[in-house]
Design a protein around this motif. Structure first.
Motif, PDB file in Angstrom:
ATOM      1  N   VAL A 245       0.848  -1.182   0.000  1.00 41.29           N
ATOM      2  CA  VAL A 245       0.000   0.000   0.000  1.00 41.29           C
ATOM      3  C   VAL A 245       0.889   1.239   0.000  1.00 41.29           C
ATOM      4  CG1 VAL A 245      -1.793   1.269   1.251  1.00 41.29           C
ATOM      5  CG2 VAL A 245      -1.791  -1.235   1.248  1.00 41.29           C
ATOM      6  N   ALA A 246       0.556   2.208  -0.849  1.00 32.20           N
ATOM      7  CA  ALA A 246       1.378   3.412  -0.953  1.00 32.20           C
ATOM      8  C   ALA A 246       1.422   4.146   0.376  1.00 32.20           C
ATOM      9  CB  ALA A 246       0.807   4.335  -2.033  1.00 32.20           C
ATOM     10  N   PRO A 247       2.614   4.560   0.804  1.00 38.40           N
ATOM     11  CA  PRO A 247       2.706   5.356   2.032  1.00 38.40           C
ATOM     12  C   PRO A 247       1.946   6.671   1.869  1.00 38.40           C
ATOM     13  CG  PRO A 247       4.794   5.367   0.852  1.00 38.40           C
ATOM     14  CD  PRO A 247       3.924   4.377   0.167  1.00 38.40           C
ATOM     15  N   ILE A 248       1.593   7.275   2.985  1.00 38.94           N
ATOM     16  CA  ILE A 248       0.745   8.474   2.972  1.00 38.94           C
ATOM     17  C   ILE A 248       1.483   9.656   3.572  1.00 38.94           C
ATOM     18  CG2 ILE A 248      -1.272   9.528   4.092  1.00 38.94           C
ATOM     19  CD1 ILE A 248      -2.792   7.002   3.648  1.00 38.94           C
TER      20      ILE A 248
ATOM     21  N   GLU B 163      -4.867   7.499  14.848  1.00 39.36           N
ATOM     22  CA  GLU B 163      -5.604   6.274  15.144  1.00 39.36           C
ATOM     23  C   GLU B 163      -6.773   6.113  14.168  1.00 39.36           C
ATOM     24  OE1 GLU B 163      -7.771   3.859  18.809  1.00 39.36           O
ATOM     25  OE2 GLU B 163      -7.124   5.939  19.107  1.00 39.36           O
ATOM     26  N   ALA B 164      -7.464   7.229  13.895  1.00 34.50           N
ATOM     27  CA  ALA B 164      -8.572   7.170  12.942  1.00 34.50           C
ATOM     28  C   ALA B 164      -8.073   6.795  11.546  1.00 34.50           C
ATOM     29  CB  ALA B 164      -9.293   8.519  12.909  1.00 34.50           C
ATOM     30  N   LEU B 165      -6.915   7.337  11.147  1.00 36.31           N
ATOM     31  CA  LEU B 165      -6.348   7.019   9.839  1.00 36.31           C
ATOM     32  C   LEU B 165      -6.000   5.542   9.739  1.00 36.31           C
ATOM     33  CD1 LEU B 165      -5.071   7.789   7.083  1.00 36.31           C
ATOM     34  CD2 LEU B 165      -2.976   8.347   8.340  1.00 36.31           C
TER      35      LEU B 165
ATOM     36  N   ALA C 150      -9.258  -1.208   4.806  1.00 37.14           N
ATOM     37  CA  ALA C 150      -8.537  -2.386   5.322  1.00 37.14           C
ATOM     38  C   ALA C 150      -7.067  -2.357   4.932  1.00 37.14           C
ATOM     39  CB  ALA C 150      -9.193  -3.654   4.797  1.00 37.14           C
ATOM     40  N   LYS C 151      -6.743  -1.597   3.895  1.00 38.90           N
ATOM     41  CA  LYS C 151      -5.368  -1.518   3.437  1.00 38.90           C
ATOM     42  C   LYS C 151      -4.649  -0.383   4.161  1.00 38.90           C
ATOM     43  CE  LYS C 151      -6.356  -3.383  -1.176  1.00 38.90           C
ATOM     44  NZ  LYS C 151      -6.273  -3.132  -2.635  1.00 38.90           N
ATOM     45  N   VAL C 152      -3.823  -0.746   5.123  1.00 33.14           N
ATOM     46  CA  VAL C 152      -3.148   0.241   5.959  1.00 33.14           C
ATOM     47  C   VAL C 152      -1.709   0.414   5.472  1.00 33.14           C
ATOM     48  CG1 VAL C 152      -2.441   0.829   8.301  1.00 33.14           C
ATOM     49  CG2 VAL C 152      -4.573  -0.408   7.915  1.00 33.14           C
ATOM     50  N   PRO C 153      -1.273   1.639   5.195  1.00 34.96           N
ATOM     51  CA  PRO C 153       0.122   1.846   4.776  1.00 34.96           C
ATOM     52  C   PRO C 153       1.082   1.562   5.924  1.00 34.96           C
ATOM     53  CG  PRO C 153      -0.959   3.944   5.176  1.00 34.96           C
ATOM     54  CD  PRO C 153      -2.029   2.896   5.274  1.00 34.96           C
ATOM     55  N   LYS C 154       2.257   1.074   5.596  1.00 36.20           N
ATOM     56  CA  LYS C 154       3.258   0.771   6.620  1.00 36.20           C
ATOM     57  C   LYS C 154       4.111   1.993   6.965  1.00 36.20           C
ATOM     58  CE  LYS C 154       2.028  -3.483   6.995  1.00 36.20           C
ATOM     59  NZ  LYS C 154       1.284  -3.906   8.222  1.00 36.20           N
TER      60      LYS C 154
END
Length: 575
Positions: free
Chosen positions: A218-221, A485-487, A510-514
């Motif tokens: 998943v692309a970092p944010i 936390e919300a993100l 469901a896809k959380v960036p690392k």
């Protein structure tokens, strides 16, 4: 992921690749960038004979030295380099820029390099200052003075957005990652910055940022936030070592100025606080005031043991051991003296300003469930005390005004009158109304005091009443933690924090960036840096909601209550 290793890699590569005796030429900003991650002794070990500013008065020619230039690719620096190359002071020049440099500016340099003294030109993407391994700054400067965030709308916002874009772009390039960008809706500066980043990475320099995806990752944010969303955190007194030093004394590029401290020894008039260079500081920078006092006592006890053993010199072997360990002994002596001096000054200020009493009321106002009259009476009684300073009085009233902006106007009017009776100038009192006008409830989206809904009120009660409070002086949790936390849990609304690339809106929660980079327009605080350090530690242990995730924090500087009020005062001066 340690940001300081990124900048250190660039510096080491520059200095090691250029063999022989050399001079390091810097500008005002790269001086900050280098000094936060590299000590003077480490630079000298790389055969650096001189460290000078590019804009310093020209001295004698030293043609036997090579010039290693680490500079931002600005119009001003190119003009200074042109002047330098017309009449070279050094044998040859090796140019390293902290970011992309335009072809036209390179042509300008080539035109004046008639003696062909420029041997190489490279772009090293280190256009930000590293404060801690996970904490960085992109300062907005004009004429070497940091611009205040509230004044950016007055003809300077374009320059500010450009500088922030350059800093964040260099971070992306140094990490070799392409980031998705989300921004705080309702913040004009955040939206402008998001648009600027999007244009740079998808149009203007698209190929430069085309790193591709890493195995379906998943692309970092990059999450862009506005300081106005949380004006409380910069106003609160701090009780952990790093944050406390910055609040009560001030930290600038890892340096603390103690020249104003009564009776301070010359050796400790300026001290360096660097987690990389100081093991004690690294271990205790996030410890609370009481624990720091105990740790400093242990540090003194350990040094006394070393000092006693060093006196027992009876044989040639003892002499040899002492000489071999003398540098370590001297370093231990200086380090012990440094922290004793700091703790002595912090303790003096805490007692002189009765800061424990002040902090207790601050935390009660900001963190406990609504109690308008009780909080009003506590603030009123404290600001009437002759023992607290005018600055502390102002902070208490500003925090009360933010908490009870809608319901406490009568009480706020009374508190402001009391401040006026104490002799505070009308202009300073105007800070309260200015604060409410630019960071008040109608300018914010988040639930700053957790009092808008039944669920948030219950969560506050559970945190501070049912489970008790571990430390009454450190109850406050920055709003940033709740936002993250919300993100991470997929609850951060696209309507409030949209993606600048509209095709990414509605991405699967469901896809959380690392990897997440939070950038606060208007400045970070060391309280927020500490909170994120704890989240990163939990992530490394694979615990809690931040498990497996790395969070980096950046902003346009590091605030304390004094600098935050100065920002407001600068804005008032323009009106």
């Amino acid at each position: 992921m340690d940001l300081s290793t990124v900048i250190r890699f660039y510096i080491e590569k520059m200095l090691k690749d250029v063999k022989g005796m050399k001079v390091l030429l810097l500008d005002s900003e790269t001086t900050r960038i280098v000094s936060t991650v590299y000590s003077q002794s480490e630079i000298l070990e790389q055969e650096v004979y001189l460290v000078e500013k590019l804009d310093a008065d020209p001295g004698e020619q030293l043609l036997h030295l090579k010039a290693v230039c680490f500079l931002r690719p600005t119009r001003e620096n190119v003009a200074r380099l042109r002047k330098e190359l017309r009449s070279p002071r050094y044998g040859d020049y090796h140019l390293f820029f902290t970011n992309r440099i335009e072809d036209l500016r390179l042509q300008d340099l080539a035109e004046v390099d008639l003696r062909e003294t420029v041997f190489q030109v490279q772009e090293f993407f280190g256009d930000f200052a590293v404060l801690d391994p996970h904490h960085f700054a992109v300062p907005i400067l004009q004429n070497h003075v940091t611009l205040q965030p509230f004044t950016w709308d007055y003809g300077r916002s374009t320059d500010a957005v450009t500088r922030m874009t350059e800093g964040l772009a260099s971070l992306m390039l140094s990490l070799r990652r392409r980031f998705a960008v989300r921004y705080q809706k309702g913040s004009e500066m955040c939206e402008k910055l998001a648009q600027s980043l999007h244009h740079l990475t998808t149009s203007e320099e698209r190929e430069l940022f085309d790193f591709g995806k890493r195995g379906g990752e998943v692309a970092p944010i990059v999450l862009l936030l506005d300081r106005k969303e949380d004006p409380v955190t910069p106003l609160l007194l701090q009780w952990t070592y790093q944050a406390m030093v910055h609040e009560l004394i001030g930290i600038s590029t890892n340096r603390v100025d103690l020249t104003h401290v009564p009776g301070v020894k010359k050796d400790f008039q300026e001290i360096v606080l660097s987690a990389r260079q100081d093991d004690f500081y690294r271990k205790h920078m996030y410890a609370n005031f009481g624990d720091i006092g105990a740790a400093v006592k242990d540090l003194v006890d350990e040094f006394q043991k070393q000092s006693t053993s060093s006196r027992n010199i009876n044989t040639i072997e003892d002499m040899q051991n002492f000489v071999e360990n003398f540098s370590e002994f001297s370093a231990a002596q200086r380090n012990t003296g440094k922290h004793v001096t700091l703790m002595s000054e912090l303790s003096r200020l805490v007692d002189a300003r009765t800061l424990m009493q002040v902090s207790s009321v601050e935390q009660e106002v900001c963190c406990s469930t609504g109690n308008l009259m009780g909080h009003y009476e506590a603030v009123r009684d404290l600001i009437n005390s002759p023992h607290i300073t005018d600055d502390d009085r102002m902070r208490l009233v500003m925090l009360f005004a933010l908490r009870y902006e809608r319901d406490g106007q009568t009480q706020l009017t009374d508190l402001l009158q009391r401040l006026q009776d104490f002799g505070l100038p009308r202009q300073q009192l105007g800070l309260v109304r200015t604060l409410l006008g630019h960071a008040g409830a109608d300018k914010r989206m988040g639930d700053l005091f957790s009092n808008r809904s039944f669920s948030s009120r219950f969560a506050t009660m559970a945190k501070h009443s049912l489970r008790g409070v571990e430390n009454v002086y450190t109850q406050h949790t920055p709003l940033l933690v709740n936002t993250l936390e919300a993100l991470i849990r997929g609850r951060l609304k696209d309507t409030d924090f949209p993606y600048i690339d509209k095709t990414q809106n509605g991405a699967s929660p469901a896809k959380v960036p690392k990897l997440i980079v939070v950038f606060i327009v208007g400045g970070t605080t060391y309280e927020e840096a500490r909170a994120l350090a704890e989240l990163n530690a939990q992530g490394e242990r694979n615990e809690g909601w931040s498990a497996g995730i790395r969070i980096l924090l950046g902003g346009t500087g590091v605030l304390n209550s004094k600098s935050f009020q100065q920002d407001l005062m600068a804005f008032m001066a323009l009106n």
